[in-house]
Design an enzyme around this catalytic site. Structure first.
Site, mmCIF file in Angstrom:
data_model
loop_
_atom_site.group_PDB
_atom_site.id
_atom_site.type_symbol
_atom_site.label_atom_id
_atom_site.label_comp_id
_atom_site.label_asym_id
_atom_site.label_seq_id
_atom_site.Cartn_x
_atom_site.Cartn_y
_atom_site.Cartn_z
ATOM 1 N N ARG A 17 13.352 -64.451 47.910
ATOM 2 C CA ARG A 17 12.427 -63.369 47.514
ATOM 3 C C ARG A 17 12.450 -62.237 48.541
ATOM 4 O O ARG A 17 13.014 -61.174 48.300
ATOM 5 C CB ARG A 17 11.012 -63.958 47.341
ATOM 6 C CG ARG A 17 10.029 -63.046 46.635
ATOM 7 C CD ARG A 17 9.472 -61.940 47.475
ATOM 8 N NE ARG A 17 8.787 -62.384 48.687
ATOM 9 C CZ ARG A 17 8.387 -61.548 49.621
ATOM 10 N NH1 ARG A 17 8.578 -60.238 49.504
ATOM 11 N NH2 ARG A 17 7.788 -61.988 50.728
ATOM 12 N N ASP A 18 11.914 -62.480 49.715
ATOM 13 C CA ASP A 18 11.821 -61.403 50.707
ATOM 14 C C ASP A 18 13.216 -60.952 51.122
ATOM 15 O O ASP A 18 13.467 -59.771 51.361
ATOM 16 C CB ASP A 18 11.042 -61.886 51.940
ATOM 17 C CG ASP A 18 10.391 -60.761 52.717
ATOM 18 O OD1 ASP A 18 10.659 -59.586 52.406
ATOM 19 O OD2 ASP A 18 9.608 -61.043 53.641
ATOM 20 N N HIS A 209 4.562 -64.845 59.542
ATOM 21 C CA HIS A 209 5.692 -64.278 58.768
ATOM 22 C C HIS A 209 6.238 -63.119 59.599
ATOM 23 O O HIS A 209 5.664 -62.030 59.613
ATOM 24 C CB HIS A 209 5.136 -63.820 57.413
ATOM 25 C CG HIS A 209 6.094 -63.125 56.509
ATOM 26 N ND1 HIS A 209 6.531 -63.653 55.312
ATOM 27 C CD2 HIS A 209 6.681 -61.912 56.591
ATOM 28 C CE1 HIS A 209 7.335 -62.811 54.711
ATOM 29 N NE2 HIS A 209 7.445 -61.736 55.466
ATOM 30 N N HIS A 211 9.184 -60.511 60.717
ATOM 31 C CA HIS A 211 10.476 -59.822 60.572
ATOM 32 C C HIS A 211 11.021 -59.598 61.984
ATOM 33 O O HIS A 211 10.249 -59.502 62.945
ATOM 34 C CB HIS A 211 10.299 -58.514 59.796
ATOM 35 C CG HIS A 211 10.077 -58.760 58.327
ATOM 36 N ND1 HIS A 211 11.052 -58.548 57.385
ATOM 37 C CD2 HIS A 211 9.011 -59.246 57.650
ATOM 38 C CE1 HIS A 211 10.583 -58.885 56.186
ATOM 39 N NE2 HIS A 211 9.332 -59.307 56.319
ATOM 40 N N CYS A 242 11.933 -54.727 53.615
ATOM 41 C CA CYS A 242 10.876 -54.510 52.628
ATOM 42 C C CYS A 242 11.113 -53.154 52.002
ATOM 43 O O CYS A 242 11.309 -52.173 52.718
ATOM 44 C CB CYS A 242 9.494 -54.578 53.280
ATOM 45 S SG CYS A 242 8.175 -54.200 52.114
ATOM 46 N N ASN A 251 13.699 -60.988 57.688
ATOM 47 C CA ASN A 251 12.847 -61.983 58.338
ATOM 48 C C ASN A 251 13.676 -62.650 59.413
ATOM 49 O O ASN A 251 14.902 -62.631 59.370
ATOM 50 C CB ASN A 251 12.451 -63.075 57.328
ATOM 51 C CG ASN A 251 11.647 -62.535 56.194
ATOM 52 O OD1 ASN A 251 12.199 -62.126 55.181
ATOM 53 N ND2 ASN A 251 10.339 -62.511 56.351
HETATM 54 P P1 HMG Z 1 1.345 -49.639 39.206
HETATM 55 O O1 HMG Z 1 2.439 -48.702 38.782
HETATM 56 O O2 HMG Z 1 0.146 -49.081 39.880
HETATM 57 O O3 HMG Z 1 0.896 -50.618 38.039
HETATM 58 O O4 HMG Z 1 1.998 -50.713 40.156
HETATM 59 P P2 HMG Z 1 0.551 -50.399 36.543
HETATM 60 O O5 HMG Z 1 -0.426 -51.466 36.206
HETATM 61 O O6 HMG Z 1 0.193 -48.956 36.273
HETATM 62 O O7 HMG Z 1 1.937 -50.731 35.802
HETATM 63 C C1 HMG Z 1 3.057 -49.894 35.817
HETATM 64 C C2 HMG Z 1 4.160 -50.521 35.008
HETATM 65 O O8 HMG Z 1 4.599 -51.741 35.604
HETATM 66 C C3 HMG Z 1 3.732 -50.914 33.591
HETATM 67 O O9 HMG Z 1 4.891 -50.820 32.768
HETATM 68 C C4 HMG Z 1 3.368 -52.367 33.734
HETATM 69 O O10 HMG Z 1 3.476 -53.094 32.547
HETATM 70 C C5 HMG Z 1 4.403 -52.847 34.713
HETATM 71 P P3 HMG Z 1 5.038 -49.607 31.703
HETATM 72 O O11 HMG Z 1 3.823 -49.706 30.859
HETATM 73 O O12 HMG Z 1 5.076 -48.349 32.539
HETATM 74 O O13 HMG Z 1 6.322 -49.926 31.020
HETATM 75 N N1 HMG Z 1 3.916 -53.970 35.511
HETATM 76 C C6 HMG Z 1 4.548 -55.144 35.646
HETATM 77 N N2 HMG Z 1 5.702 -55.604 35.153
HETATM 78 C C7 HMG Z 1 6.057 -56.866 35.490
HETATM 79 N N3 HMG Z 1 5.319 -57.652 36.307
HETATM 80 C C8 HMG Z 1 4.175 -57.217 36.832
HETATM 81 C C9 HMG Z 1 3.753 -55.911 36.497
HETATM 82 N N4 HMG Z 1 2.668 -55.195 36.842
HETATM 83 C C10 HMG Z 1 2.771 -54.007 36.237
HETATM 84 N N5 HMG Z 1 3.457 -58.006 37.632
HETATM 85 C C11 HMG Z 1 2.104 -52.931 41.068
HETATM 86 C C12 HMG Z 1 1.225 -51.731 40.793
HETATM 87 C C13 HMG Z 1 1.349 -53.862 41.993
HETATM 88 C C14 HMG Z 1 2.433 -53.636 39.763
HETATM 89 C C15 HMG Z 1 3.401 -52.412 41.729
HETATM 90 O O14 HMG Z 1 3.071 -51.590 42.805
HETATM 91 C C16 HMG Z 1 4.304 -53.518 42.192
HETATM 92 O O15 HMG Z 1 4.852 -54.268 41.406
HETATM 93 N N6 HMG Z 1 4.477 -53.618 43.507
HETATM 94 C C17 HMG Z 1 5.292 -54.683 44.065
HETATM 95 C C18 HMG Z 1 5.793 -54.248 45.390
HETATM 96 C C19 HMG Z 1 6.574 -55.366 45.993
HETATM 97 O O16 HMG Z 1 7.005 -56.301 45.345
HETATM 98 N N7 HMG Z 1 6.796 -55.234 47.312
HETATM 99 C C20 HMG Z 1 7.542 -56.205 48.039
HETATM 100 C C21 HMG Z 1 6.819 -57.509 48.175
HETATM 101 S S1 HMG Z 1 5.570 -57.499 49.443
HETATM 102 C C22 HMG Z 1 6.441 -57.796 50.888
HETATM 103 O O17 HMG Z 1 7.650 -57.820 50.894
HETATM 104 C C23 HMG Z 1 5.658 -58.124 52.117
HETATM 105 C C24 HMG Z 1 5.661 -59.600 52.464
HETATM 106 O O18 HMG Z 1 6.959 -60.104 52.638
HETATM 107 C C25 HMG Z 1 4.897 -59.796 53.777
HETATM 108 C C26 HMG Z 1 5.380 -58.830 54.846
HETATM 109 O O19 HMG Z 1 6.492 -58.959 55.352
HETATM 110 O O20 HMG Z 1 4.611 -57.910 55.089
HETATM 111 C C27 HMG Z 1 4.942 -60.430 51.401
HETATM 112 MG MG MG Z 2 8.162 -59.856 54.463
#
Ligand code: HMG
Ligand code: MG
Length: 304
Positions: A17-18, A209, A211, A242, A251
């Site tokens: 994933r990450d 966690h 990086h 990220c 990571n």
């Molecule tokens: P948004 O644009 O504000 O959400 O995004 P929305 O509700 O307006 O939806 C926009 C569109 O996305 C819509 O589609 C939804 O249906 C679709 P449209 O109608 O335009 O065709 N949608 C989805 N589709 C599939 N699965 C879903 C989903 N939700 C909405 N769950 C949202 C808000 C949170 C969804 C967006 O910002 C997002 O998906 N962000 C994810 C970002 C991400 O994955 N970042 C990386 C992971 S975090 C990380 O790496 C850190 C970590 O490792 C720890 C660290 O190191 O810090 C964990």
């Molecule tokens: Mg991370």
């Protein structure tokens, strides 16, 4: 006398994933499935397999359902997925994930960039996810990005992390990750934030966690272990970054973590040789060398 280290550590493999979420070229689902299967054979108690997030935001994770459907599940391993909202939770539930991960931040600016809402809004969005996870008997993990610094906001103090730990604890999280998204933390700061978090949440359910952007991750893990933290995340071959933290590298490499822990006599249940093989497999697919000193050293020794 130096403080006693935990006798046993749980390593959560987050490479699929990450590690892969930030790859620009789409990786076939079959390769991701093969990677998770190889990792399952390494003995991990917990593998973060994919994310149910918006494919517009993170296109690499668009095949989450297929990956979850086709992986081989090792009995006893927890297969986790990220789920930022109810749409993500529904995907996770249908895919029979064992654990859902809600992910917030200790920095307002990062929260906006990563999940398009404020910290308070994110918690409100996580509430139904947390409730549904509990009602469905799934484990719930909360992740706190930018716990040691933010690419947009700079310094982040332990009090900001403690605030989010308390909010995630109130949602019923089984585990909470203190995440150094951009790898800027150093051991004394890590010790301080872990001690602060442990004042409001059970230490044995807090994970680190890290990086490795600034090369501090192993030292930070050691410092966290001195506080008593016994769960750490890592990516095979040091994969990752990220999408919303420019310049953040992967990571800490799982091979390096396993090598250090085994050298310290800490029990992990992991087969380091197999992890090295999994790292070689995915790195060959990506066309680059693993970003793991231990992994490369072990591979070189084998080839000699
Ligand atoms: P948004 O644009 O504000 O959400 O995004 P929305 O509700 O307006 O939806 C926009 C569109 O996305 C819509 O589609 C939804 O249906 C679709 P449209 O109608 O335009 O065709 N949608 C989805 N589709 C599939 N699965 C879903 C989903 N939700 C909405 N769950 C949202 C808000 C949170 C969804 C967006 O910002 C997002 O998906 N962000 C994810 C970002 C991400 O994955 N970042 C990386 C992971 S975090 C990380 O790496 C850190 C970590 O490792 C720890 C660290 O190191 O810090 C964990
Ligand atoms: Mg991370």
């Amino acid at each position: 006398m130096p403080p006693a280290l935990p006798r046993k550590v749980k390593v959560v493999e987050v490479g699929p994933r990450d590690g892969l979420q930030n790859e620009k070229t789409l990786i076939p689902a079959a390769v991701k499935i093969d990677l998770v299967d190889r990792l399952s054979d390494c003995g991990f108690a917990n593998i973060e397999a994919t994310s149910f997030v918006s494919p517009k935001w993170v296109p690499q994770m668009a095949d989450a359902a297929e990956v979850m459907e086709k992986i081989r599940r090792r009995p006893g391993t927890i297969y986790s997925v990220l789920a930022p909202n109810m749409k993500g939770f529904e995907g996770a539930l249908a895919a029979k994930a064992d654990e859902v991960v809600i992910f917030g931040a200790a920095s307002e600016a990062f929260s906006q960039k990563n999940i398009n809402c404020s910290i308070a809004e994110s918690i409100a969005r996580f509430e139904p996810v947390a409730r549904a996870a509990k009602d469905s008997g799934l484990r719930l993990r909360g992740s706190i990005s930018c716990a040691l610094g933010c690419p947009y906001q700079g310094e982040v103090g332990p009090e900001a992390v403690v605030d989010v730990v308390q909010r995630l604890a109130a949602l019923g999280c089984d585990e909470i990750d203190v995440a150094d998204t951009i790898g800027v933390g150093t051991p004394n700061r890590v010790r301080a934030v872990m001690e602060a978090a442990a004042r409001v949440f059970p230490l044995k359910r807090i994970s680190g966690h890290f990086h490795d952007t600034y090369g501090q991750a192993l030292a930070n893990i050691y410092a966290a272990m001195e506080v008593g933290v016994s769960i750490f995340h890592s990516s095979v071959a040091g994969l990752g970054g990220c999408p919303y933290a420019k310049g953040a590298t992967g990571n800490v490499a799982t091979e390096d973590v396993a090598y250090m822990l085994h050298g310290l006599g800490v029990e992990t249940g992991l087969d380091l040789d197999r992890i090295v093989d999994a790292g070689q497999f995915i790195s060959a697919h990506l066309g680059r060398k693993p970003v793991s000193r231990a992994g490369n050293a072990i591979a070189a020794k084998r080839a000699a």
